[in-house]
Structures are given as C-alpha cells and as structure tokens.
Scaffold this motif. Structure first.
Motif, PDB file in Angstrom:
ATOM      1  N   THR A 121       0.802  -1.225   0.000  1.00 22.75           N
ATOM      2  CA  THR A 121       0.000   0.000   0.000  1.00 22.75           C
ATOM      3  C   THR A 121       0.839   1.282   0.000  1.00 22.75           C
ATOM      4  O   THR A 121       0.295   2.372  -0.164  1.00 22.75           O
ATOM      5  N   ALA A 122       2.166   1.150   0.225  1.00 26.17           N
ATOM      6  CA  ALA A 122       3.072   2.300   0.352  1.00 26.17           C
ATOM      7  C   ALA A 122       2.755   3.139   1.583  1.00 26.17           C
ATOM      8  O   ALA A 122       3.170   4.295   1.686  1.00 26.17           O
ATOM      9  N   GLU A 123       2.034   2.562   2.548  1.00 21.64           N
ATOM     10  CA  GLU A 123       1.751   3.267   3.798  1.00 21.64           C
ATOM     11  C   GLU A 123       2.938   3.138   4.748  1.00 21.64           C
ATOM     12  O   GLU A 123       3.609   2.110   4.802  1.00 21.64           O
ATOM     13  N   LEU A 124       3.176   4.194   5.523  1.00 21.32           N
ATOM     14  CA  LEU A 124       4.228   4.180   6.523  1.00 21.32           C
ATOM     15  C   LEU A 124       3.820   3.271   7.680  1.00 21.32           C
ATOM     16  O   LEU A 124       2.766   3.465   8.284  1.00 21.32           O
ATOM     17  N   ASN A 153       8.026  16.295   8.987  1.00 18.98           N
ATOM     18  CA  ASN A 153       8.138  16.918   7.662  1.00 18.98           C
ATOM     19  C   ASN A 153       8.338  15.863   6.588  1.00 18.98           C
ATOM     20  O   ASN A 153       7.779  15.968   5.483  1.00 18.98           O
ATOM     21  N   TRP A 154       9.135  14.826   6.896  1.00 18.97           N
ATOM     22  CA  TRP A 154       9.323  13.756   5.927  1.00 18.97           C
ATOM     23  C   TRP A 154       7.996  13.042   5.653  1.00 18.97           C
ATOM     24  O   TRP A 154       7.687  12.718   4.502  1.00 18.97           O
ATOM     25  N   VAL A 155       7.228  12.794   6.698  1.00 22.47           N
ATOM     26  CA  VAL A 155       5.941  12.110   6.545  1.00 22.47           C
ATOM     27  C   VAL A 155       5.012  12.911   5.629  1.00 22.47           C
ATOM     28  O   VAL A 155       4.337  12.348   4.754  1.00 22.47           O
ATOM     29  N   LYS A 156       4.960  14.219   5.823  1.00 25.80           N
ATOM     30  CA  LYS A 156       4.117  15.060   4.960  1.00 25.80           C
ATOM     31  C   LYS A 156       4.556  14.942   3.499  1.00 25.80           C
ATOM     32  O   LYS A 156       3.727  14.856   2.593  1.00 25.80           O
ATOM     33  N   ASP A 157       5.858  14.955   3.280  1.00 24.48           N
ATOM     34  CA  ASP A 157       6.367  14.828   1.920  1.00 24.48           C
ATOM     35  C   ASP A 157       6.042  13.461   1.342  1.00 24.48           C
ATOM     36  O   ASP A 157       5.656  13.338   0.168  1.00 24.48           O
ATOM     37  N   GLU A 213       3.572  11.505   1.975  1.00 26.55           N
ATOM     38  CA  GLU A 213       2.149  11.385   1.661  1.00 26.55           C
ATOM     39  C   GLU A 213       1.819  11.985   0.300  1.00 26.55           C
ATOM     40  O   GLU A 213       0.830  11.602  -0.322  1.00 26.55           O
ATOM     41  N   THR A 214       2.650  12.916  -0.180  1.00 25.70           N
ATOM     42  CA  THR A 214       2.401  13.520  -1.501  1.00 25.70           C
ATOM     43  C   THR A 214       2.922  12.646  -2.640  1.00 25.70           C
ATOM     44  O   THR A 214       2.577  12.870  -3.796  1.00 25.70           O
ATOM     45  N   ARG A 215       3.758  11.653  -2.337  1.00 28.72           N
ATOM     46  CA  ARG A 215       4.348  10.845  -3.408  1.00 28.72           C
ATOM     47  C   ARG A 215       4.159   9.346  -3.232  1.00 28.72           C
ATOM     48  O   ARG A 215       4.573   8.566  -4.079  1.00 28.72           O
ATOM     49  N   ALA A 216       3.491   8.933  -2.147  1.00 27.93           N
ATOM     50  CA  ALA A 216       3.335   7.502  -1.873  1.00 27.93           C
ATOM     51  C   ALA A 216       2.615   6.768  -3.001  1.00 27.93           C
ATOM     52  O   ALA A 216       2.908   5.599  -3.279  1.00 27.93           O
ATOM     53  N   GLU A 217       1.671   7.439  -3.652  1.00 29.34           N
ATOM     54  CA  GLU A 217       0.890   6.768  -4.698  1.00 29.34           C
ATOM     55  C   GLU A 217       1.759   6.265  -5.839  1.00 29.34           C
ATOM     56  O   GLU A 217       1.427   5.288  -6.511  1.00 29.34           O
ATOM     57  N   TYR A 218       2.904   6.909  -6.051  1.00 26.62           N
ATOM     58  CA  TYR A 218       3.782   6.495  -7.144  1.00 26.62           C
ATOM     59  C   TYR A 218       4.569   5.235  -6.814  1.00 26.62           C
ATOM     60  O   TYR A 218       5.247   4.686  -7.666  1.00 26.62           O
ATOM     61  N   PHE A 219       4.475   4.775  -5.564  1.00 28.48           N
ATOM     62  CA  PHE A 219       5.167   3.563  -5.139  1.00 28.48           C
ATOM     63  C   PHE A 219       4.256   2.335  -5.187  1.00 28.48           C
ATOM     64  O   PHE A 219       4.687   1.241  -4.845  1.00 28.48           O
ATOM     65  N   VAL A 220       3.011   2.529  -5.602  1.00 26.79           N
ATOM     66  CA  VAL A 220       2.058   1.422  -5.636  1.00 26.79           C
ATOM     67  C   VAL A 220       1.955   0.828  -7.031  1.00 26.79           C
ATOM     68  O   VAL A 220       1.931  -0.395  -7.197  1.00 26.79           O
ATOM     69  N   ASP A 221       1.905   1.674  -8.052  1.00 21.85           N
ATOM     70  CA  ASP A 221       1.807   1.207  -9.434  1.00 21.85           C
ATOM     71  C   ASP A 221       3.105   1.517 -10.160  1.00 21.85           C
ATOM     72  O   ASP A 221       3.679   2.594  -9.983  1.00 21.85           O
ATOM     73  N   PRO A 222       3.575   0.607 -11.002  1.00 22.56           N
ATOM     74  CA  PRO A 222       4.793   0.879 -11.779  1.00 22.56           C
ATOM     75  C   PRO A 222       4.638   2.168 -12.567  1.00 22.56           C
ATOM     76  O   PRO A 222       3.551   2.479 -13.070  1.00 22.56           O
TER      77      PRO A 222
END
Length: 468
Positions: free
Chosen positions: A217-220, A436-440, A442-451
C-alpha cells in the motif's frame, strides 16, 4: 542532469577534471550539487543543505583506471553526470606514476580481470585499505572473483557495478560512498571505550529514524531507530566506529538502554499526537541474555503508557548466543508483552533454520547485501526469493533492507516482500525531521504502488514543479 567540468591539467594518458553536477533545487536530495552563477554552490551533508564557495566545498578525489585511456575517460564522463568530485582517469599501464604521486579517496577499476598490469598489488603496497568501486562488463559472471581479488588485496570494496550501469544505481552508490566518507564509516579509527562512555553520558549518541513502508500500500508502518553519534559541531560519527567496540567491552548494555529510553520517550510523544507507529530497535544477544533486560524494558514501556506492540526488538544474527536457553526464554517473555521480534540481517550470520524455527520471531529482515541490485544479480535474486519464502513459510512478516533505487523497490514487491526500507524510500533522520518527511511522503506515496508510466511521471513532475 548536466555537469560543469573544469579540466585542470592533462598529459599523455592522464586526465584530471573537476565536475559539479547541475541539479534543479527541488531534486536535490543528497550530494547532488547546485552551482550558481556567483560561484556559490549548494550541497547536502548529514541531512542539511549548506551554501559555500566552490573552493571551500568538500570534494572527493577519485582515480579511474581502465585498460585504455579512452575507456577511462568514458567512465569518468559517466561519473561526472551524477557526482561532484575531482577526477583523474588513466590507462592501467600508466597508473603507477599517478598512484605514487597522489592520495585518493576512491579508486574506480574498470574490467579488473583484464587489466595488464593488474593495479591491485600496487594499491596494496601504496594505498592499502583505499575504497574501490569496480565496473565489470560481465558483472553477473565475474562479481565474486572481482570482489575476492579486491578483498585479498586488503582494499575496501564499495560495490561491483555492471556495464552499462543504470544511472539511478550509480548515483545511489556514489551518494552512499560519499556519506560514509563524511560520516566516518570509511577509513575512520574506532573510538576508545572511554570516548564511547563519555559520549553516552553526555547524550551525544541518539536515535535517528529510517522509514519502513508497506510494499503493498506504500503506507508508513514505522521506523528503525539507528544509533548516531552527533558531535557538538554537528559532525556525525558513524556507528561502525563504536558499536563493535561497545559490544566487545561490555558497554553495549548501557548504549542499548540509552537508545531504548530515547525511543520509548519519542514513541510516547508520537502516540499522544495520534501517530501510532512501530519503532524497531537493535539489541545484541548480550543484551537479551542479561538477567534484568526484560523486566527493565517492560517497566519502561509501562511508565510511558504505550503498548508493547509499539516496539520491535531486532536481534542481530552476527553474534553467537552464549546461552541459548536464556535467550529463548527472554524472547518469549518479550513476545508475551506484545513486543515484536525481528531477526536482523538474515542470511549473514550464525542463526540456523532450526534456531529460527524455535525462536518466537514475528519478523524476518533480509540483509541489504541480498537486496540492493538483486534484479541485476542471479545469486542475489535466488537468496532474496528463498528468504521471502522461508519467512512467509514460518508465518513471519518479511522486511527488505537496502532498497536504494526504483528498480530495487519494484523487484522486492515482485518477490513478495511485505515491508521495504532503504535510501530510495528515506534516509535515517533526526526525530525533529520525521513529521516533515511524513508530509512529503504522503504527496508521493501513490507512485510507489503502481509501476511508473509516462503519464504518472509527467504528473509527478508537474506536482513537484507546482510545490516548488
């Protein structure tokens, strides 16, 4: 990425250059340097951006040796695109005079097995323990032999890379090498027992946090706490210079408990704020075999008011248990408290499959040596895939360390790894930088789910451009 290259001097077969990669500010993540027209440059060190003049900027001196000067220049240009350094490229038959004349931080060897003359004996006699990166056109077939020759020459092998080499992989290796040089991991003398005890007493050794991400899911999911010795001037002393000393001189108990105390306090604060993350902390076999460790840890968690499930204890596989019965009993008690138990660096140490089956582990962490670049190495792939199979067969959650490129990330997902950790996801950071890293993220996690596709890459670039 384009490089500003200054050629300082050259003669037959030998070229000296200094290269500064030009990188847009918002893409600067580590050693990527932005050079301004005024001559000032922006670079990253120990997680902080620093502005200085070109003359004052830290620079790595790198020697490139290949069969011919032409090949050496090609590799130099490849490196110049990703890393700021002072480069000298030379044909193998002219390497002796260069090695005798100058000191280098790093030597890059190209197709070592075909070199005539072989430069290893010369390096052994003149610059022993120097750091080496080896490029090989047949890396998959030759990697073991190349690594063996470099090790036998008592040189420090950073990596064996294929030719051609993916740009992301090369940049990751160069950034890691530079960080290790600056942090003292490479070539720094181990600290004394007295220095370590003083650092602990002064609170200089503190936990930094590296993210752990669900590959599905790319969740932390949480972080691993890593000991960092931070001097008053901001310099970071790498744990390789003090952890082993602490283990060998029976002060590891003090250090482990100091790190755990800081982590539990931080966990309490995060949980109060609604961040119910898990934190993994390394504990040595010596810690886990001590009489009062379980009681001390249980009392510390209870006082903090956090559940045991907020903590994972990672047991290193690199040391032999002196009393397996006591170790097994204490691990069982920790598990009863709800504390997670991970076997760390799986595949590199002394644990047998029988012991793995008998111990109450909840997590298996695959060592980074079997993860980084596994998609390019058949032997690594086999070990990685079988480690995942063993972990899942025993009902354990499987974590892969050493994810340093996008290719590493997509490969561990394909292999069925549950949780990923590595520089491609996030580097170790001070607690003050975590939110601050967590906020960042969350803006890019979706790109780690689908190629990635062309559309998604354009979308990501546009979003990044708007934010900056």
């Amino acid at each position: 990425m384009f490089a500003t290259v200054t050629k300082t001097q050259s003669k037959a077969g030998i070229d000296h250059t200094s290269a500064v990669p030009r990188t847009p500010f918002f893409l600067t993540t580590s050693k990527c340097v932005t050079r301004f027209e005024s001559g000032l440059i922006l670079y990253a060190a120990h997680g902080e951006l620093k502005l200085t003049s070109m003359a004052a900027a830290p620079q790595t001196h790198i020697l490139i040796i290949a069969d011919t000067a032409v090949i050496a220049k090609r590799i130099r240009r490849l490196l110049e695109r990703v890393h700021s350094a002072s480069y000298t490229s030379v044909a193998a038959d002219k390497a002796k005079e260069v090695i005798l004349a100058s000191d280098f931080h790093l030597v890059v060897l190209v197709d070592l097995l075909s070199h005539n003359p072989n430069p290893l004996s010369l390096l052994f006699n003149i610059q022993k323990h120097i750091n080496v990166i080896a490029f090989d056109s047949l890396a998959e077939a030759n990697a073991r032999q190349v690594a063996s020759q470099i090790s036998n020459a008592q040189l420090n092998l950073v990596s064996v890379l294929p030719l051609p080499c993916p740009n992301a992989r090369l940049q990751s290796v160069m950034e890691r090498m530079t960080d290790d040089l600056q942090a003292g991991k490479l070539g720094q003398t181990p600290r004394s027992v007295g220095e370590i005890e003083a650092a602990i007493a002064q609170g200089l050794i503190i936990p930094w946090y590296q993210p752990k991400i669900s590959t599905l899911t790319a969740e932390l999911t949480g972080f691993e706490a890593l000991a960092r010795w931070q001097e008053a001037n901001g310099d970071i002393i790498h744990p390789s210079t003090f952890i082993t000393v602490a283990e060998n001189h029976s002060i590891i108990h003090i250090l482990t408990r100091q790190i755990l105390t800081d982590v539990i306090t931080q966990l309490r604060d995060w949980w109060v704020d609604g961040h119910e993350w898990q934190i993994s902390v390394n504990a040595s076999v010596d810690d886990l075999e001590s009489d009062d460790f379980v009681t001390w840890l249980g009392d510390s968690i209870e006082r903090a008011g956090i559940p045991g499930s907020a903590l994972i204890i990672e047991v290193t596989e690199s040391r032999v248990s002196k009393n397996f019965a006591v170790l097994l009993y204490n691990l069982t008690q920790l598990k009863k408290m709800g504390i997670g138990l991970a076997i760390d660096d799986f595949g590199t140490g002394y644990a047998s499959l029988q012991q793995l089956n008998r111990m109450p582990f909840t997590e298996l962490k695959i060592d980074q040596s079997f993860v980084t670049g596994a998609h390019l190495d058949k032997d690594k792939r086999v070990i990685l895939e079988n480690s995942v199979s063993i972990g899942h067969g025993l009902g354990l959650e499987v974590v892969a360390e050493g994810i340093e490129t996008g290719e590493d990330w997509w490969h561990v997902r394909k292999c069925g790894v549950d949780i990923g950790q590595g520089w491609f996801i996030g580097r170790p950071m001070a607690a003050s930088n975590v939110l601050n890293w967590v906020k960042d993220w969350e803006t890019r996690a979706e790109y780690f789910v689908d190629p990635p596709t062309l559309t998604s890459q354009l979308k990501r670039w546009l979003s990044s451009w708007i934010r900056h």
